[in-house]
Design a protein around this motif. Sequence first.
Motif, mmCIF file in Angstrom:
data_model
loop_
_atom_site.group_PDB
_atom_site.id
_atom_site.type_symbol
_atom_site.label_atom_id
_atom_site.label_comp_id
_atom_site.label_asym_id
_atom_site.label_seq_id
_atom_site.Cartn_x
_atom_site.Cartn_y
_atom_site.Cartn_z
ATOM 1 N N GLU A 265 0.811 -1.224 0.000
ATOM 2 C CA GLU A 265 0.000 0.000 0.000
ATOM 3 C C GLU A 265 0.840 1.268 0.000
ATOM 4 N N VAL A 266 2.141 1.145 0.326
ATOM 5 C CA VAL A 266 2.997 2.314 0.538
ATOM 6 C C VAL A 266 3.894 2.546 -0.675
ATOM 7 N N GLY A 267 3.952 3.805 -1.124
ATOM 8 C CA GLY A 267 4.753 4.155 -2.283
ATOM 9 C C GLY A 267 6.245 4.213 -1.995
ATOM 10 N N LYS A 268 7.021 4.372 -3.051
ATOM 11 C CA LYS A 268 8.480 4.404 -2.960
ATOM 12 C C LYS A 268 8.947 5.601 -2.132
ATOM 13 N N ASP A 269 9.979 5.363 -1.315
ATOM 14 C CA ASP A 269 10.637 6.414 -0.513
ATOM 15 C C ASP A 269 9.723 7.027 0.544
ATOM 16 N N GLY A 270 8.704 6.310 0.945
ATOM 17 C CA GLY A 270 7.859 6.806 2.027
ATOM 18 C C GLY A 270 8.611 6.822 3.350
ATOM 19 N N ILE A 271 8.043 7.504 4.335
ATOM 20 C CA ILE A 271 8.650 7.552 5.665
ATOM 21 C C ILE A 271 7.609 7.148 6.713
ATOM 22 N N VAL A 272 8.109 6.822 7.896
ATOM 23 C CA VAL A 272 7.243 6.528 9.032
ATOM 24 C C VAL A 272 7.254 7.722 9.983
ATOM 25 N N LEU A 273 6.078 8.151 10.399
ATOM 26 C CA LEU A 273 5.961 9.114 11.490
ATOM 27 C C LEU A 273 5.554 8.333 12.730
ATOM 28 N N VAL A 274 6.508 8.110 13.622
ATOM 29 C CA VAL A 274 6.189 7.480 14.904
ATOM 30 C C VAL A 274 5.591 8.574 15.781
ATOM 31 N N HIS A 275 4.328 8.405 16.137
ATOM 32 C CA HIS A 275 3.557 9.501 16.750
ATOM 33 C C HIS A 275 2.820 8.996 17.991
ATOM 34 N N PRO A 276 3.570 8.716 19.067
ATOM 35 C CA PRO A 276 2.943 8.162 20.262
ATOM 36 C C PRO A 276 2.052 9.176 20.976
ATOM 37 N N THR A 277 1.015 8.661 21.622
ATOM 38 C CA THR A 277 0.210 9.490 22.505
ATOM 39 C C THR A 277 0.882 9.525 23.871
ATOM 40 N N CYS A 278 1.072 10.721 24.394
ATOM 41 C CA CYS A 278 1.752 10.876 25.684
ATOM 42 C C CYS A 278 0.832 11.467 26.750
ATOM 43 N N GLY A 279 -0.465 11.542 26.469
ATOM 44 C CA GLY A 279 -1.413 12.053 27.447
ATOM 45 C C GLY A 279 -1.979 10.946 28.311
ATOM 46 N N PRO A 280 -3.067 11.226 29.050
ATOM 47 C CA PRO A 280 -3.672 10.214 29.917
ATOM 48 C C PRO A 280 -4.138 9.003 29.121
ATOM 49 N N THR A 281 -4.024 7.849 29.744
ATOM 50 C CA THR A 281 -4.480 6.612 29.118
ATOM 51 C C THR A 281 -5.110 5.757 30.214
ATOM 52 N N GLN A 282 -5.161 4.440 30.042
ATOM 53 C CA GLN A 282 -5.784 3.645 31.093
ATOM 54 C C GLN A 282 -4.842 3.533 32.294
ATOM 55 N N ALA A 283 -5.418 3.215 33.450
ATOM 56 C CA ALA A 283 -4.728 3.376 34.732
ATOM 57 C C ALA A 283 -3.431 2.584 34.851
ATOM 58 N N ASP A 284 -3.335 1.435 34.188
ATOM 59 C CA ASP A 284 -2.165 0.589 34.392
ATOM 60 C C ASP A 284 -1.067 0.790 33.352
ATOM 61 N N ASP A 285 -1.191 1.794 32.495
ATOM 62 C CA ASP A 285 -0.150 2.069 31.505
ATOM 63 C C ASP A 285 1.004 2.854 32.131
ATOM 64 N N ILE A 286 2.174 2.731 31.527
ATOM 65 C CA ILE A 286 3.343 3.492 31.965
ATOM 66 C C ILE A 286 3.105 4.973 31.691
ATOM 67 N N SER A 287 3.581 5.841 32.572
ATOM 68 C CA SER A 287 3.306 7.272 32.465
ATOM 69 C C SER A 287 3.832 7.851 31.163
ATOM 70 N N GLY A 288 3.170 8.915 30.712
ATOM 71 C CA GLY A 288 3.561 9.560 29.462
ATOM 72 C C GLY A 288 4.979 10.100 29.498
ATOM 73 N N ASP A 289 5.401 10.652 30.628
ATOM 74 C CA ASP A 289 6.754 11.200 30.732
ATOM 75 C C ASP A 289 7.806 10.111 30.574
ATOM 76 N N THR A 290 7.566 8.946 31.209
ATOM 77 C CA THR A 290 8.509 7.833 31.084
ATOM 78 C C THR A 290 8.524 7.303 29.658
ATOM 79 N N ARG A 291 7.350 7.175 29.059
ATOM 80 C CA ARG A 291 7.293 6.709 27.671
ATOM 81 C C ARG A 291 8.074 7.653 26.759
ATOM 82 N N TYR A 292 7.908 8.934 26.979
ATOM 83 C CA TYR A 292 8.609 9.920 26.148
ATOM 84 C C TYR A 292 10.128 9.729 26.233
ATOM 85 N N LYS A 293 10.644 9.489 27.437
ATOM 86 C CA LYS A 293 12.090 9.297 27.608
ATOM 87 C C LYS A 293 12.575 8.091 26.807
ATOM 88 N N THR A 294 11.756 7.017 26.777
ATOM 89 C CA THR A 294 12.171 5.843 26.007
ATOM 90 C C THR A 294 12.195 6.142 24.516
#
Length: 440
Positions: A265-294
């Motif tokens: 489905e992807v054309g030649k020379d395409g790129i990936v935008l890794v675009h994580p959500t760093c806001g609130p999520t479900q209670a047992d997820d790792i915090s957004g600040d820690t995720r950002y550091k990784t």
Amino acid sequence: VIRDMAGIRVAVLAVAISAASAFNPLLSTGLRPASLSRAAVSYRPASAARVGLSKLSMIKQVPHGKSGKLVDLMVSDDAKKAELAKSCDFEHQLTERQLCDVELICNGGLSPLDGFMNEATYKSVVDDMRLPTGELFGLPIVFDTDSDDFAVGKKVLLKQGDKDIAVFTVEDKYKPNKVHECSKCYGETTLEHPGVLMVATERGEYYVGGKLQGLNTPTREFPCRTPAEVRAELPADKDVVAFQCRNPVHRAHYELFTRALDAPEVGKDGIVLVHPTCGPTQADDISGDTRYKTYVKLSEETANPRIQWDYLPYSMHMAGPREAIQHMMIRKNFGCTHFIIGRDMAGSKSSITGEDYYGAYDAQDFAKKHGPELGVTPVPSLNLVYTEEEGYVTAEEAKEKGLHELKLSGTKFRKMLRGGEDIPEWFAFKSVVAVLREDM
């Protein structure tokens, strides 16, 4: 919910369910604390100014909405900002979820919205997954309150601590049917679903609609560039494949989104935008600040020129298929032409039984159905496994060749992490493991 230091759920207390009713009297009207029955799932809808137009016009993807233009509600003149703030009737401190919504409305991430939804727009999105003007829109964007101060005609200064964020002009105030909203948007009305629990216990009794004027961007530990800023750095006339995640990126994730560039489905020379959500999520997820550091560590370690990293101030709803549409729509506004849909994307499990609320491929099928109209091409994620003989291959290839798979469960990984044991490099990047251990 009891959590260990890595943010992992280890037990669910029954008292959390009983306590929920104390926060919101509407629970007695139909949101069921421990029901295992399923509500009827309603996934089928009914009938940049600051960057430079020459650069934006070269991007393949146009923003969502009939105008094809990014909404930009930010006021740039300091004197005008002061005048707007002074004109407000009262102040309101934003919750973390409200802060994410305000930022994305003001910077165009939720184009074509120019404010919080009034009752007519809210009902249209809940029931039909469309704005009144006809455009697809996955989930309602609402401002909740219990306060009588939010009356029609009032101007509210929205704040983050001492910082002025936006001016909110109240145009509508209504009492939503939360049971109906949850049934249509989440396909559930039980409090065992984290999205339903959020609607029932975190949101106020009333929703308020009206336009916003942005004054300042929120202060965060992680930088969140605007759609216009992200678009300004995307390659001209190339496919941009978005990868959404709310967890640290491990080896399998990295293999998944880099291999997506080779998808048919992807054309030649395409790129990936890794675009994580760093806001609130479900209670047992790792915090957004820690995720950002990784993410920062991994971007430095891999230094892949075909990968761009940016961060999204978005609060997760865990709404499965309908949230997949929301993510695709938002990434469209950020310039993405394609979107990777993983197994059980934005899915969740019962906090009591651990049962999945959505099928593994529900989000993929829903995205394939609505992707053409939305103008974003879904890219189904590969089902990758790690083998001793050939490294990461698809599960089908491993079975066909009789390869020996190596497996490490999330539970085992977290136990090894806490115990200081060596984590296999085929499973996780050393840099990511180091950050997780530092924040334990």
